[in-house]
Design an enzyme around this catalytic site. Structure first.
Site, PDB file in Angstrom:
ATOM      1  N   TYR A 293       1.046  -1.205   0.491  1.00  0.00           N
ATOM      2  CA  TYR A 293      -0.040  -0.314   0.051  1.00  0.00           C
ATOM      3  C   TYR A 293       0.898   1.197   0.411  1.00  0.00           C
ATOM      4  O   TYR A 293       2.013   1.140   1.048  1.00  0.00           O
ATOM      5  CB  TYR A 293      -0.609   0.073   1.289  1.00  0.00           C
ATOM      6  CG  TYR A 293      -1.726   1.125   1.163  1.00  0.00           C
ATOM      7  CD1 TYR A 293      -2.954   1.055   0.176  1.00  0.00           C
ATOM      8  CD2 TYR A 293      -1.910   1.760   2.646  1.00  0.00           C
ATOM      9  CE1 TYR A 293      -3.144   2.727   0.361  1.00  0.00           C
ATOM     10  CE2 TYR A 293      -2.574   3.029   2.301  1.00  0.00           C
ATOM     11  CZ  TYR A 293      -3.959   3.373   1.845  1.00  0.00           C
ATOM     12  OH  TYR A 293      -4.211   4.505   1.155  1.00  0.00           O
TER      13      TYR A 293
ATOM     14  N   LYS B  86       1.029   4.335   0.840  1.00  0.00           N
ATOM     15  CA  LYS B  86       0.715   5.295   1.661  1.00  0.00           C
ATOM     16  C   LYS B  86       1.258   4.581   2.402  1.00  0.00           C
ATOM     17  O   LYS B  86       1.651   5.616   3.647  1.00  0.00           O
ATOM     18  CB  LYS B  86      -0.386   6.092   1.848  1.00  0.00           C
ATOM     19  CG  LYS B  86      -1.208   6.966   1.046  1.00  0.00           C
ATOM     20  CD  LYS B  86      -2.613   7.426   0.858  1.00  0.00           C
ATOM     21  CE  LYS B  86      -3.369   7.862  -0.326  1.00  0.00           C
ATOM     22  NZ  LYS B  86      -4.520   8.241  -0.184  1.00  0.00           N
ATOM     23  N   CYS B  87       2.070   3.573   2.722  1.00  0.00           N
ATOM     24  CA  CYS B  87       1.932   2.529   4.226  1.00  0.00           C
ATOM     25  C   CYS B  87       3.432   3.311   4.381  1.00  0.00           C
ATOM     26  O   CYS B  87       4.228   2.666   4.162  1.00  0.00           O
ATOM     27  CB  CYS B  87       1.509   0.983   4.184  1.00  0.00           C
ATOM     28  SG  CYS B  87       2.773   0.488   5.421  1.00  0.00           S
ATOM     29  N   SER B  88       3.986   3.899   5.586  1.00  0.00           N
ATOM     30  CA  SER B  88       5.580   3.690   5.575  1.00  0.00           C
ATOM     31  C   SER B  88       6.097   2.482   5.755  1.00  0.00           C
ATOM     32  O   SER B  88       7.457   2.177   5.434  1.00  0.00           O
ATOM     33  CB  SER B  88       4.987   4.315   7.163  1.00  0.00           C
ATOM     34  OG  SER B  88       5.099   4.329   8.480  1.00  0.00           O
TER      35      SER B  88
END
Length: 124
Positions: free
Chosen positions: A8, A10-12
């Site tokens: 994903y 946007k997942c850091s």
């Protein structure tokens, strides 16, 4: 030879894992889990290959997991129902996922990834 990297964006943690793959010269196919959910069949195959408990495939810290009260519901569900549930919403799935010929890794632990996919990169 490449690996499948399910993420994903946007997942850091996913961004950190992707940076690790790039830094190690690993050839990978990138797949956005929100836009292209794993199918129930893929999840079943990955689950079997991973040797992990199916609960490990759930993003237990995610909002969708909590909103659906899955902590209480999962024990009553069949394995197939769990695959279908995961396939229905990519945000329920633990990420990143790395799928190679030999293994499936969930989440990002550098030492695990290093052991599992060293042969796919240009270690330096």
């Amino acid at each position: 030879m490449s690996v499948l990297f399910v993420e994903y964006p946007k997942c850091s943690t996913c961004r950190k894992a992707k940076g690790w793959l790039d830094a190690h010269g690993v050839d990978y196919e990138e797949r956005n889990i929100k836009e292209q959910n794993p199918t129930a069949e893929e999840l079943a195959a990955w689950h079997e290959k991973s040797g992990l408990d199916i609960k490990r495939f759930f993003n237990t810290s995610g909002l969708v997991y909590k909103e659906m009260h899955l902590k209480d519901r999962l024990p009553e569900m069949t394995l197939q129902e769990k695959y279908e549930l995961l396939a229905g919403d990519g945000m329920l799935v633990k990420r990143p996922i790395l799928v190679s010929e030999e293994t499936v890794l969930l989440g990002f632990k550098e030492e695990d990834w290093d052991k599992a996919i060293a042969k796919y990169g240009k270690k330096g």
